[in-house]
Design a protein around this motif. Sequence first.
Motif, PDB file in Angstrom:
ATOM      1  N   LEU A  25       0.833  -1.195   0.000  1.00 55.47           N
ATOM      2  CA  LEU A  25       0.000   0.000   0.000  1.00 55.47           C
ATOM      3  C   LEU A  25       0.870   1.248   0.000  1.00 55.47           C
ATOM      4  O   LEU A  25       1.664   1.464   0.929  1.00 55.47           O
ATOM      5  CB  LEU A  25      -0.912  -0.010   1.228  1.00 55.47           C
ATOM      6  N   ALA A  26       0.747   2.072  -1.018  1.00 54.31           N
ATOM      7  CA  ALA A  26       1.531   3.305  -1.113  1.00 54.31           C
ATOM      8  C   ALA A  26       1.076   4.302  -0.050  1.00 54.31           C
ATOM      9  O   ALA A  26      -0.060   4.266   0.414  1.00 54.31           O
ATOM     10  CB  ALA A  26       1.380   3.920  -2.501  1.00 54.31           C
ATOM     11  N   ARG A  27       1.969   5.192   0.305  1.00 58.99           N
ATOM     12  CA  ARG A  27       1.672   6.157   1.366  1.00 58.99           C
ATOM     13  C   ARG A  27       0.462   7.018   1.012  1.00 58.99           C
ATOM     14  O   ARG A  27      -0.390   7.267   1.865  1.00 58.99           O
ATOM     15  CB  ARG A  27       2.897   7.046   1.614  1.00 58.99           C
ATOM     16  N   ARG A  28       0.406   7.472  -0.225  1.00 55.84           N
ATOM     17  CA  ARG A  28      -0.727   8.317  -0.627  1.00 55.84           C
ATOM     18  C   ARG A  28      -2.038   7.547  -0.530  1.00 55.84           C
ATOM     19  O   ARG A  28      -3.068   8.100  -0.094  1.00 55.84           O
ATOM     20  CB  ARG A  28      -0.515   8.819  -2.048  1.00 55.84           C
ATOM     21  N   GLU A  29      -2.029   6.274  -0.934  1.00 55.72           N
ATOM     22  CA  GLU A  29      -3.234   5.455  -0.838  1.00 55.72           C
ATOM     23  C   GLU A  29      -3.649   5.267   0.612  1.00 55.72           C
ATOM     24  O   GLU A  29      -4.841   5.335   0.950  1.00 55.72           O
ATOM     25  CB  GLU A  29      -2.990   4.089  -1.488  1.00 55.72           C
ATOM     26  N   GLN A  30      -2.661   5.021   1.476  1.00 54.85           N
ATOM     27  CA  GLN A  30      -2.978   4.819   2.881  1.00 54.85           C
ATOM     28  C   GLN A  30      -3.568   6.086   3.491  1.00 54.85           C
ATOM     29  O   GLN A  30      -4.524   6.024   4.276  1.00 54.85           O
ATOM     30  CB  GLN A  30      -1.727   4.398   3.658  1.00 54.85           C
TER      31      GLN A  30
ATOM     32  N   ALA B 157      -5.275   8.347   1.945  1.00 52.23           N
ATOM     33  CA  ALA B 157      -6.642   8.490   1.421  1.00 52.23           C
ATOM     34  C   ALA B 157      -7.600   7.568   2.162  1.00 52.23           C
ATOM     35  O   ALA B 157      -8.726   7.957   2.502  1.00 52.23           O
ATOM     36  CB  ALA B 157      -6.662   8.192  -0.075  1.00 52.23           C
ATOM     37  N   TRP B 158      -7.136   6.347   2.421  1.00 54.75           N
ATOM     38  CA  TRP B 158      -7.961   5.402   3.172  1.00 54.75           C
ATOM     39  C   TRP B 158      -8.225   5.909   4.588  1.00 54.75           C
ATOM     40  O   TRP B 158      -9.348   5.848   5.088  1.00 54.75           O
ATOM     41  CB  TRP B 158      -7.271   4.038   3.226  1.00 54.75           C
ATOM     42  N   GLN B 159      -7.192   6.402   5.247  1.00 56.74           N
ATOM     43  CA  GLN B 159      -7.352   6.865   6.633  1.00 56.74           C
ATOM     44  C   GLN B 159      -8.284   8.081   6.704  1.00 56.74           C
ATOM     45  O   GLN B 159      -9.059   8.223   7.651  1.00 56.74           O
ATOM     46  CB  GLN B 159      -5.996   7.189   7.252  1.00 56.74           C
ATOM     47  N   ALA B 160      -8.224   8.942   5.699  1.00 58.82           N
ATOM     48  CA  ALA B 160      -9.146  10.082   5.658  1.00 58.82           C
ATOM     49  C   ALA B 160     -10.585   9.597   5.493  1.00 58.82           C
ATOM     50  O   ALA B 160     -11.518  10.136   6.119  1.00 58.82           O
ATOM     51  CB  ALA B 160      -8.764  11.018   4.509  1.00 58.82           C
ATOM     52  N   PHE B 161     -10.752   8.563   4.674  1.00 56.25           N
ATOM     53  CA  PHE B 161     -12.080   7.970   4.482  1.00 56.25           C
ATOM     54  C   PHE B 161     -12.589   7.356   5.782  1.00 56.25           C
ATOM     55  O   PHE B 161     -13.757   7.526   6.161  1.00 56.25           O
ATOM     56  CB  PHE B 161     -11.996   6.914   3.381  1.00 56.25           C
ATOM     57  N   VAL B 162     -11.713   6.645   6.477  1.00 54.97           N
ATOM     58  CA  VAL B 162     -12.083   6.029   7.759  1.00 54.97           C
ATOM     59  C   VAL B 162     -12.514   7.098   8.765  1.00 54.97           C
ATOM     60  O   VAL B 162     -13.542   6.970   9.442  1.00 54.97           O
ATOM     61  CB  VAL B 162     -10.909   5.205   8.327  1.00 54.97           C
ATOM     62  N   LYS B 163     -11.736   8.160   8.863  1.00 58.25           N
ATOM     63  CA  LYS B 163     -12.056   9.233   9.815  1.00 58.25           C
ATOM     64  C   LYS B 163     -13.409   9.858   9.509  1.00 58.25           C
ATOM     65  O   LYS B 163     -14.227  10.113  10.410  1.00 58.25           O
ATOM     66  CB  LYS B 163     -10.966  10.301   9.770  1.00 58.25           C
ATOM     67  N   GLU B 164     -13.661  10.094   8.232  1.00 55.20           N
ATOM     68  CA  GLU B 164     -14.942  10.691   7.820  1.00 55.20           C
ATOM     69  C   GLU B 164     -16.116   9.796   8.212  1.00 55.20           C
ATOM     70  O   GLU B 164     -17.125  10.269   8.750  1.00 55.20           O
ATOM     71  CB  GLU B 164     -14.927  10.916   6.306  1.00 55.20           C
ATOM     72  N   LYS B 165     -15.991   8.501   7.950  1.00 55.13           N
ATOM     73  CA  LYS B 165     -17.096   7.590   8.224  1.00 55.13           C
ATOM     74  C   LYS B 165     -17.244   7.316   9.726  1.00 55.13           C
ATOM     75  O   LYS B 165     -18.356   7.072  10.199  1.00 55.13           O
ATOM     76  CB  LYS B 165     -16.898   6.278   7.465  1.00 55.13           C
ATOM     77  N   MET B 166     -16.155   7.355  10.481  1.00 48.30           N
ATOM     78  CA  MET B 166     -16.258   7.184  11.933  1.00 48.30           C
ATOM     79  C   MET B 166     -17.113   8.296  12.546  1.00 48.30           C
ATOM     80  O   MET B 166     -17.884   8.063  13.477  1.00 48.30           O
ATOM     81  CB  MET B 166     -14.863   7.172  12.557  1.00 48.30           C
ATOM     82  N   GLU B 167     -16.978   9.494  12.003  1.00 49.83           N
ATOM     83  CA  GLU B 167     -17.779  10.611  12.501  1.00 49.83           C
ATOM     84  C   GLU B 167     -19.258  10.411  12.186  1.00 49.83           C
ATOM     85  O   GLU B 167     -20.126  10.802  12.971  1.00 49.83           O
ATOM     86  CB  GLU B 167     -17.276  11.919  11.891  1.00 49.83           C
ATOM     87  N   GLU B 168     -19.547   9.781  11.050  1.00 52.71           N
ATOM     88  CA  GLU B 168     -20.939   9.522  10.686  1.00 52.71           C
ATOM     89  C   GLU B 168     -21.614   8.572  11.664  1.00 52.71           C
ATOM     90  O   GLU B 168     -22.804   8.687  11.933  1.00 52.71           O
ATOM     91  CB  GLU B 168     -21.021   8.924   9.275  1.00 52.71           C
ATOM     92  N   PHE B 169     -20.843   7.626  12.205  1.00 57.20           N
ATOM     93  CA  PHE B 169     -21.421   6.596  13.058  1.00 57.20           C
ATOM     94  C   PHE B 169     -21.152   6.827  14.543  1.00 57.20           C
ATOM     95  O   PHE B 169     -21.272   5.904  15.345  1.00 57.20           O
ATOM     96  CB  PHE B 169     -20.885   5.219  12.654  1.00 57.20           C
ATOM     97  N   GLN B 170     -20.820   8.052  14.924  1.00 62.18           N
ATOM     98  CA  GLN B 170     -20.463   8.293  16.316  1.00 62.18           C
ATOM     99  C   GLN B 170     -21.636   8.079  17.272  1.00 62.18           C
ATOM    100  O   GLN B 170     -21.428   7.853  18.464  1.00 62.18           O
ATOM    101  CB  GLN B 170     -19.905   9.702  16.481  1.00 62.18           C
ATOM    102  N   ASP B 171     -22.869   8.148  16.777  1.00 60.92           N
ATOM    103  CA  ASP B 171     -24.031   7.921  17.624  1.00 60.92           C
ATOM    104  C   ASP B 171     -24.659   6.550  17.409  1.00 60.92           C
ATOM    105  O   ASP B 171     -25.727   6.256  17.944  1.00 60.92           O
ATOM    106  CB  ASP B 171     -25.094   9.004  17.369  1.00 60.92           C
TER     107      ASP B 171
END
Length: 304
Positions: free
Chosen positions: A107-112, A114-128
């Motif tokens: 996994l290239a650094r840029r890909e990782q 991008a994935w981590q940004a996606f994870v952070k965004e979706k974690m906020e969606e499911f915080q409740d």
Amino acid sequence: MPLTASVLSRQLEELNLLKHSLLPGEEFASLPPTEGPDHWATLLDSYSENAESLDLEEVARTLPPAHLRIQSNGIDIWFEVGLSEDYEGGCAPANAGYSVSVKGETLARREQEAWQAFVKEKMEEFQDSEYPIYELVSTHLLPRLHAEFDSQRNDDASSAPAMSGTDVSSGSSHIRYHALFTSHHLVSPNKRRSLQQWSASLSLTGFAKVGHPGVIYCEGEQAQVEEFVTNVKAMQWLALRMRIIEPLPEDLRESRNEDKEVKRRWSEFEKVGEVVEEMRRLRREKYIVEMGIGSVGINVGAPK
């Protein structure tokens, strides 16, 4: 702070839900500590078999925090999930206590990033959410993982040199088949996601009627339809019945070859009338009318 029995119960409930929502080829494993046995793997197996028999008070005293790995066979990207001793999903006031990392040997650094940004965004969606980890992984992470892998595989296939001297359209495995299921109901988001993913990966056309009753119909090459049927049967259902799996009549095969727009497409319907209309459009209305759909109702069989 050590785990308490109540917190451990909540964690096991969510992890067990996640474990049993995975599709064929997806794996859920506990990452054991550097030394010693994998207590979480043993515990989850015991919980699945008989949760009532566990003495959670005793287990919680010595159990290390959960560290999990979720992956799909053949894909060099996986997710590592860590739970703190006070993680309770949506029951926690701050609703924190877990982390998700995206890993991959190539996994290239840029890909990782991008994935981590996606994870952070979706974690906020499911915080409740009551089960944030389950929702995050099953609704977003695994579907995106498969979508990216399928896209890459299609790109590789399109760039590969064409084979010469081989007739890939011949052989019994290329006979077009169709299959039809009914069930008491189809409401699970995981089942609906699975049907969509299988139809895409197997190049099938078809639809699912959600709600009560459930109806599933697919068409494609024989081997792919048979694999789809096997996958459907492997899931837990109430009153699932296989209505047909057979070669598509010759006259319908010809009509499908003319209808290029509907190939490799999966639809969802909410009303029986939409199912009837779709089957009428495909000139297959008789298959569902003979079962009572669209006339006096549908008999999906007694619940089992």
